[in-house]
Structures are given as C-alpha cells and as structure tokens.
Motif scaffolding. Structure first.
Motif, short mmCIF file in Angstrom:
data_model
loop_
_atom_site.label_atom_id
_atom_site.label_comp_id
_atom_site.label_asym_id
_atom_site.label_seq_id
_atom_site.Cartn_x
_atom_site.Cartn_y
_atom_site.Cartn_z
N SER A 260 0.84 -1.20 0.00
CA SER A 260 0.00 0.00 0.00
C SER A 260 0.87 1.25 0.00
CB SER A 260 -0.96 -0.01 1.19
OG SER A 260 -0.27 0.27 2.38
N THR A 261 2.01 1.18 0.68
CA THR A 261 2.88 2.35 0.70
C THR A 261 3.45 2.63 -0.70
OG1 THR A 261 3.49 1.69 2.93
CG2 THR A 261 4.80 3.41 1.94
N SER A 262 3.88 1.55 -1.38
CA SER A 262 4.40 1.73 -2.73
C SER A 262 3.31 2.22 -3.67
CB SER A 262 4.97 0.41 -3.26
OG SER A 262 5.88 -0.12 -2.35
N LEU A 263 2.11 1.65 -3.49
CA LEU A 263 1.00 2.08 -4.35
C LEU A 263 0.68 3.55 -4.14
CD1 LEU A 263 -1.73 -0.69 -4.57
CD2 LEU A 263 -0.45 0.39 -6.42
N SER A 264 0.86 4.02 -2.90
CA SER A 264 0.53 5.43 -2.64
C SER A 264 1.46 6.35 -3.43
CB SER A 264 0.61 5.71 -1.14
OG SER A 264 1.95 5.92 -0.75
N VAL A 265 2.71 5.88 -3.62
CA VAL A 265 3.64 6.68 -4.43
C VAL A 265 3.15 6.72 -5.87
CG1 VAL A 265 6.01 6.89 -5.24
CG2 VAL A 265 5.56 6.06 -2.92
N VAL B 9 12.41 3.11 11.70
CA VAL B 9 13.07 1.95 12.30
C VAL B 9 12.19 0.74 12.02
CG1 VAL B 9 14.12 1.01 14.37
CG2 VAL B 9 13.82 3.49 14.14
N ASP B 10 12.64 -0.12 11.11
CA ASP B 10 11.89 -1.32 10.75
C ASP B 10 12.86 -2.33 10.19
OD1 ASP B 10 10.03 -3.23 9.59
OD2 ASP B 10 8.52 -1.64 9.74
N ASP B 11 12.67 -3.60 10.54
CA ASP B 11 13.61 -4.61 10.03
C ASP B 11 13.20 -5.12 8.65
OD1 ASP B 11 11.35 -5.75 11.29
OD2 ASP B 11 12.33 -7.70 11.23
N ASP B 12 12.02 -4.75 8.19
CA ASP B 12 11.54 -5.22 6.90
C ASP B 12 12.01 -4.26 5.80
OD1 ASP B 12 8.53 -6.80 5.90
OD2 ASP B 12 9.84 -5.64 4.58
N ASP B 13 12.91 -4.76 4.94
CA ASP B 13 13.47 -3.91 3.88
C ASP B 13 12.38 -3.30 3.01
OD1 ASP B 13 15.96 -4.50 4.74
OD2 ASP B 13 16.34 -6.09 3.27
N GLY B 14 11.39 -4.13 2.67
CA GLY B 14 10.32 -3.67 1.79
C GLY B 14 9.61 -2.47 2.38
N ILE B 15 9.26 -2.59 3.66
CA ILE B 15 8.54 -1.49 4.30
C ILE B 15 9.42 -0.24 4.37
CG2 ILE B 15 7.60 -0.72 6.51
CD1 ILE B 15 6.46 -3.48 6.90
N ARG B 16 10.68 -0.45 4.76
CA ARG B 16 11.58 0.71 4.88
C ARG B 16 11.72 1.43 3.56
NH1 ARG B 16 15.43 -2.28 7.40
NH2 ARG B 16 16.78 -2.00 5.60
N LEU B 21 10.36 5.93 -0.01
CA LEU B 21 9.86 6.46 -1.27
C LEU B 21 8.66 7.38 -1.04
CD1 LEU B 21 10.01 3.30 -3.57
CD2 LEU B 21 11.31 5.42 -3.86
N ALA B 22 7.71 6.88 -0.23
CA ALA B 22 6.48 7.64 -0.04
C ALA B 22 6.74 8.92 0.72
CB ALA B 22 5.47 6.77 0.71
N LEU B 23 7.52 8.85 1.80
CA LEU B 23 7.73 10.05 2.61
C LEU B 23 8.59 11.08 1.88
CD1 LEU B 23 8.11 8.52 6.19
CD2 LEU B 23 6.20 9.87 5.28
N HIS B 29 12.58 14.41 4.88
CA HIS B 29 13.96 13.94 4.84
C HIS B 29 13.98 12.64 5.64
CE1 HIS B 29 18.28 13.97 4.67
NE2 HIS B 29 18.32 13.83 6.00
N VAL B 30 14.37 11.54 4.99
CA VAL B 30 14.20 10.23 5.62
C VAL B 30 15.54 9.57 5.91
CG1 VAL B 30 13.21 7.92 5.35
CG2 VAL B 30 11.99 9.91 4.45
N ARG B 31 15.66 9.06 7.14
CA ARG B 31 16.80 8.19 7.46
C ARG B 31 16.24 6.83 7.85
NH1 ARG B 31 20.19 10.49 11.92
NH2 ARG B 31 18.39 11.76 12.50
N GLU B 32 17.06 5.79 7.78
CA GLU B 32 16.56 4.45 8.07
C GLU B 32 17.44 3.76 9.11
OE1 GLU B 32 16.26 2.01 4.59
OE2 GLU B 32 15.55 3.68 3.35
N ALA B 33 16.82 2.88 9.88
CA ALA B 33 17.58 2.00 10.76
C ALA B 33 16.86 0.66 10.76
CB ALA B 33 17.62 2.56 12.19
N ALA B 34 17.64 -0.43 10.70
CA ALA B 34 17.04 -1.76 10.57
C ALA B 34 16.86 -2.44 11.93
CB ALA B 34 17.88 -2.64 9.65
N ASP B 35 17.46 -1.91 12.98
CA ASP B 35 17.26 -2.50 14.31
C ASP B 35 17.38 -1.43 15.38
OD1 ASP B 35 20.07 -2.18 15.03
OD2 ASP B 35 20.42 -3.78 13.55
N GLY B 36 17.11 -1.83 16.62
CA GLY B 36 17.06 -0.89 17.72
C GLY B 36 18.38 -0.20 17.99
N GLU B 37 19.47 -0.97 17.97
CA GLU B 37 20.78 -0.39 18.29
C GLU B 37 21.17 0.71 17.31
OE1 GLU B 37 20.20 -3.63 18.31
OE2 GLU B 37 20.82 -4.38 20.28
N SER B 38 21.00 0.40 16.02
CA SER B 38 21.38 1.43 15.05
C SER B 38 20.44 2.63 15.11
CB SER B 38 21.47 0.85 13.63
OG SER B 38 20.34 0.10 13.33
#
Lengths: 461, 227
Positions: A260-265, B9-16, B21-23, B29-38
């Motif tokens: 859904s996030t990708s689709l929103s783009v 902060v999310d471990d799922d690459d797809g979601i991140r 992309l969406a934000l 301005h987006v930064r990413e972290a894949a786990d709590g420590e980072s």
C-alpha cells in the motif's frame, strides 16, 4: 450412549434430600409400627393372662368362703383383690352380686353366662362402647354359684394410645432429621459440583486463569484434576491460537504495508502513467483495499471468536455513537432519527466495536443497497433498538438468517456483482452484537428497503 | 517549516524502502535503521523530528528501544504495530511512545500523524506563553514546567496535554476532546492513548500517583486539572 430422561427431572440436591427423607420415613415408620404392634400384643396378652390367673385364684377363694357357714356374699366380694378397672360379679343361689353399680349381670354376655352356669369355665372378649372388656366366668360347683370377673381394657388402651403418640412423634422427628441430614449430605455432595460449575462459568466468560483448589478426596480429586487439566489444555490451545493469529497478522500485514505504501507513491504520480498503466493502477488500488479489509475482518473475527465477551466494558452513549459515526463525510445524507427515549441511553460495551457495527452496516448498505437512508434509535424495556434502513431492494426472507453467516453474500448481492465486500462485514456485526449481549435481525424498512435492526441491553444506572 | 526529518526503524526492507519512497515523495527527509541499536545510534548522531518505530524488531525490540530513547531524548515517537492485539499498543505507549499506528496504514494517515506530532513541538501563536494553574506553572516559550517550584521534564506530548488541561483549570476534558486537541484525532481515536499519557504525566507531577492532587479523573467523563 443413549440416555432416556425421566419426564420430571428433579435437582440432584433435591433428589438426595428426598431419598434421605423417604428412607428415614420408611425406617422410622417400620420401627414405630413394629414396636407398637409388638407392645400392644404383649400388653394385651399379659393382661389376659393376669386376668385369667386372678380370676381362678379369686374363684377358688370365693368358693372356699361360699362353702363356709354364714355366707355374706357382698363381704366375700369385697375381700377379693383384683387389679384396677376390674369388676367382680358373684352368682349365688339365683342372686347376682356385683362389686360395682355400673356393672351388673347384664354386663355379662348371655351365652357366657349360661355356659358358666352350665358348668364351663369361659373366657371371652366383649365390646363395651369404645373399649373392650375381657370377661371370664368360672363355675363354682358345689356351692351353686359362679364367679365372674370383667376387666375393662380402657386404661390399657390409653397406655397404648400414649405409646402410639410417642412413637408417631419419634417417627416424625426421625423423618425430619432424615430431611435435615439429606439436605446437609446433598450440600456436601454437590458442593464440589457447584464449585466446578462456577469455575466452568468463569471459564466460559473468558477467565482462563480459572483453577480449582486441590481436593483430598480421591473421587472428587479426580474430577478436580481432570477439570484443571482441561482448563490447562484449553488455555494452551487458546494461547497457541492467539499466537498464531498474531503471527499471521504480522506476516500478512508487513507485505500489505509495503504494497500500500508503494502504491501510494504510484497514485501520487498517476498522471505520469499511460492510460493502460493508470487503469492497472486503479485496479490494484481497489483490490488491495479489499484485500486489506478482508485481512482485517478475518483477524477481527478470529479475535472476536477467541474473546467471547467484552473485556473492559465502558459506558457508550448511543446517541453520541450514532451522531459521531454519521459525522463522517461519506454519510452526510444519512438521517439520524433518535427517539427521545434513546437520548440518554447508555450501553456498557466496547465503543470501537460498536462503531464498527454501525460502520459495517452503513458500508453494507453502500455496497449492496445503494446506501443507507436512516439510522434510528429507540429505547424501551431496558434495551436500545437501533435500525439502519437502506434504499435497496430489501433482503428476501429466505436469506435473512443466512446473511449473517461468514462469506455468504445474498443472491441479489451476487447478481449485482457484489464487489468491494469481504463477505465478513455482517458476520462481524453479528459477532459484535452478540458479544454485547444483544441480537440482530433483518426486516423490511417502512420506506421499502432493508432494515438491519439490532437490540442491545442498556447499562444499569 | 523546513523539511522534516523522519527516522524509520523497521527490520523489513520492503517497508523501509517503500516508506522512504512515499515520505520523500511528500518532501520529508528520511533516514533508516534496521534494528534498535542502530536506531539509538542514529538518534545520538542527529535527533530527527519524528521516529517511526516498528515494535517487532530483531534483538532489542521496539519497546526497549523506545524506553532507551526516552532516557536521553523527548523526540516524538510514533510506534507501528503489526499485531492485532491491543496489549502491544498499550505497552508501547507505556514505554514512552507518543502515538501509534497500525500496519497496514495509508500513507496519508501516516503523514497526518507525523504532522500532528510535529505540531506539538511548538505552541500556537494565539496561545499564552505563560500559564499558572495552582502549583503548576508552564512557560510555553521555553517548554518549561514547574510543580511547586520544582522543574519537571516532560515529553512534547505530555507537555501539550498538560498545557491543554492547564489552559482551563477545573474544566473537565473528555478523552475525545483531548485526543482531538493534542493528537489531532477525530472521534475515532483510541482513548487509551490519553489514559496512558495521563498516567505518565501523573508519575512526573503527582506526589502520590494513587491519589492524584492535580490531574483528577472524573469518572465517566474524563480528566481535569484541579487547582
């Protein structure tokens, strides 16, 4: 195993009490009747023997005196000793002498009199008014006399009556004690059953921490142990199911979020796509929305299944609920018709789930019936009745029950494509209404469409 | 306002990736972290405007990450829960999160929540800078709160919540009112967000949280600030 139930089934505790009472009654009655009969027989027999013996002795004395010189019959009569309530009669030389004015020779049965005067010793029973008498006649040959003794049984009867009353009282007391003992025993016996029943009820109402305390009695212990084992198994199973549902929901929701996030783009940049690309995108958007709803509804319904009731009910004001749901812009043309009786109606429940009930009904009307026309609320008899009317063709009577089952879309709905619905919306509505202790049904709306009506119990003030 | 910075902060690459992309498409301005420590490292490096924190993380989970963040920073935290049950949400809020959103979410919904969190950073221009309600005084321009003269450190959301209540001392606010004023929710917000924040606020400003002297529950209605 087939069990035939008796037509009238009494409560177990009542049956135990009754069994004790009947047992005590039978036992005490048998003992009482037995002792009465034995005592009466013994006393009467004894009396008869005594009377007979005494009569013989007195007859011998009378004969000795009568054969002497200067016979004074009344004096002889007086000299004879007898038990109380016994009368003496002497026949001497054609004359009758009695120790009592109340008892004359007429007190003697004619045949006894004649037999005695004829020379036979006779003993007989005679009914005198309410009591009976033992009459003994002894001929006194040689002195042309006969001696009679009349023993009145009345005092003996009286003794036996007292005995009877005492025995009756004892039997009644024993029966009463039997009832008391039975009641106590039934309480004792059914106490563990009641404890199990109460625990089962707590379990059914969702308290999975229910646990019965250890029981020392071996038989009861077995019941308690198997009950606790059952609860533990149930708890493990529910926890497993809950974990599974949580895992499934996580596994499903993560890719859905990415989608859904990708689709929103893509949607934001729809204008950059070629017309076929735009059509494909629109299709994707619609189907993804439906898929999301399906997943949510599925998870929600499995959660509702697991929960059973409402965990932390809060007061929900019905008028507020209706107005707030209708505040959403897409329902701007749905009328709210809240009766004055329902202005202050409050239901103890889960606000979010009740909102979902109304929203799902509104969505259902949107999807299948051209939209809702009115939500009405009335309150009476401690219940709030909410009705969602729509402008559609109504629901055929044959489908009115089935429509609340999972994944059943009405035939009329299927004809018109039935797109957009998940097939779970109304099932979820029914589930939520049931969880609030209410019921839901479909009828015809006065305006011609379908009316989804549900009733919820009002919260106690 | 300058481009807001968001830490995902999310471990799922797809979601991140999709969120980035969406934000970014919305100008963040987006930064990413894949786990709590980072994530903690990223915040230490440079504090973002908002942290979007998934609760299910490998290693240090979202709750712990949130607690650790709170020790050093009052950065607004929006937790993301993929689980259906509400225990997660309440536990996340109790760990110090400001708001929550469930997966899967709409991007407009997410940006609305992020905007609402950012608005709390500043007070509205037409509001007074100084508020005094009984023993509590609030200096909105400096973001300072003192209770009976003692300074209290509040997160942005707690500050905003207290400010709303203190702007009308004695007035009863329903949970819905507070959800709308502090969190920008309509009627459909989750009242537990308010309850958890009131609870946290009490641990900071009440001498005895079991018998609140300032933040009083009005049974069946909501809360009020007693002076």
């Amino acid at each position: 195993m087939k069990v035939r139930l008796a037509p009238v089934r009494l409560r177990l505790s009542l049956r135990i009490t009754l069994a004790f009472a009947v047992g005590a009654l039978v036992l005490s009655a048998a003992v009482a009747v037995g002792s009465y009969l034995f005592t009466a027989r013994f006393l009467v027999g004894e009396q008869e023997r005594t009377t007979l013996h005494q009569t013989y002795v007195n007859a011998a004395i009378a004969r000795a005196r009568l054969s002497g010189p200067a016979v004074d019959v009344p004096a002889i009569l007086d000299a004879l000793t007898v038990a109380s309530s016994t009368n003496k009669i002497i026949y001497n030389d054609g004359r009758w002498y009695s120790s009592s004015l109340l008892v004359s020779r007429d007190a003697l049965p004619t045949d006894l009199r004649e037999a005695t005067l004829g020379g036979s010793t006779v003993r007989t029973w005679r009914q005198n008014g309410s009591s009976s008498q033992i009459v003994v006649g002894v001929p006194l040959p040689g002195v042309k006399s006969a001696y009679f003794q009349v023993f009145d049984e009345a005092p003996l009867r009286h003794t036996l009556d007292v005995l009877r009353n005492v025995l009756l009282a004892a039997a009644s007391a024993t029966t009463a004690a039997g009832v008391g003992l039975g009641w106590w025993a039934s309480r004792r016996l059914t106490a563990p059953l009641r404890a199990v029943a109460a625990a089962a009820e707590r379990l059914a109402s969702g308290n999975l921490e229910t646990h019965l305390p250890h029981e020392h009695d071996r038989e009861l212990g077995q019941l308690v142990d198997s009950f606790n084992a059952m609860v533990a198994a149930l708890r493990a199973r529910i926890q497993r199911d809950a974990r599974f549902a949580a895992d499934v929901s996580h596994e499903l929701r993560s890719p859905l979020t990415t989608l859904s996030t990708s689709l929103s783009v893509l949607r934001r940049r729809r204008s950059e796509l070629s017309p076929p690309g735009q059509d494909a995108l629109d299709l994707l958007v619609t189907e993804l929305a439906r898929f999301e709803r399906l997943v949510e509804d599925l998870l929600e319904i499995s959660r509702a299944d697991a929960a059973g009731g409402i965990a932390d009910p809060e007061p929900v004001r019905i008028s507020e609920l209706v107005l707030n749901v209708l505040e959403q812009p897409e329902y701007g043309d749905v009328a709210a018709n809240i009766d004055s009786s329902a202005f202050d109606a409050v239901v103890a429940g889960d606000k979010l789930r009740l909102q979902q009930v109304l929203r799902n009904l509104l969505e259902n009307a949107d999807t299948y019936a051209g939209g809702a026309t009115e939500i009405s609320a009335t309150a009476s008899n401690g219940c709030v009745l909410l009705c969602v009317d729509d402008a559609g063709p109504g629901v055929p009577p044959a489908e009115r029950e089935r429509i609340f089952d999972r994944f059943t879309r009405g035939r009329s709905a299927a004809r018109r494509g039935g797109r957009g619905g998940t097939g779970l919306g109304l099932a979820l509505v029914a589930e939520h209404v049931r969880a609030h202790g209410g019921r839901i049904w479909v009828t015809d709306a006065p305006s011609g469409g379908a009316r989804f009506a549900f009733e919820l119990p009002q919260a106690a003030r | 306002m300058a481009a807001a910075s968001v830490l995902i902060v999310d471990d799922d690459d797809g979601i991140r990736t999709s969120l980035r992309l969406a934000l970014e498409d919305h100008g963040y301005h987006v930064r990413e972290a894949a786990d709590g420590e980072s994530a903690l490292g990223e915040v230490k490096n440079q504090v973002p405007d908002v942290v979007i924190l998934d609760l299910m993380l490998p290693g240090m989970d979202g709750f712990e990450c949130c607690r650790q963040l709170r020790r050093t920073s009052d950065v607004p935290v929006l937790i993301v829960s993929a689980r259906g049950d509400s225990h997660d949400v309440v536990a996340g809020l109790e760990a110090g999160a400001d708001d929550y959103i469930r997966k899967p979410f709409d991007v407009p919904e997410l940006t609305a929540r992020v905007r609402a969190l950012r608005r709390r950073l500043r007070s509205a221009p037409d509001e007074p800078d100084l508020l005094q309600a009984g023993a509590i005084s609030i200096a909105a321009d400096r973001g300072e709160v003192t209770v009976a003269g003692k300074p209290v450190h509040l997160t942005k959301t707690e500050f905003r919540l207290l400010y709303e209540l203190a702007s009308h001392p004695g007035r009863v606010f329903t949970r819905e009112m507070l959800l709308e004023r502090v969190w920008d929710y309509g009627y459909f917000g989750d009242a537990r967000i308010v309850d958890v924040h009131i609870g946290r606020l009490r641990t900071k400003i009440e001498p005895d949280t079991a018998n609140p002297a300032h933040l009083v529950t009005v049974r069946g209605f909501g809360y009020k600030l007693q002076t």
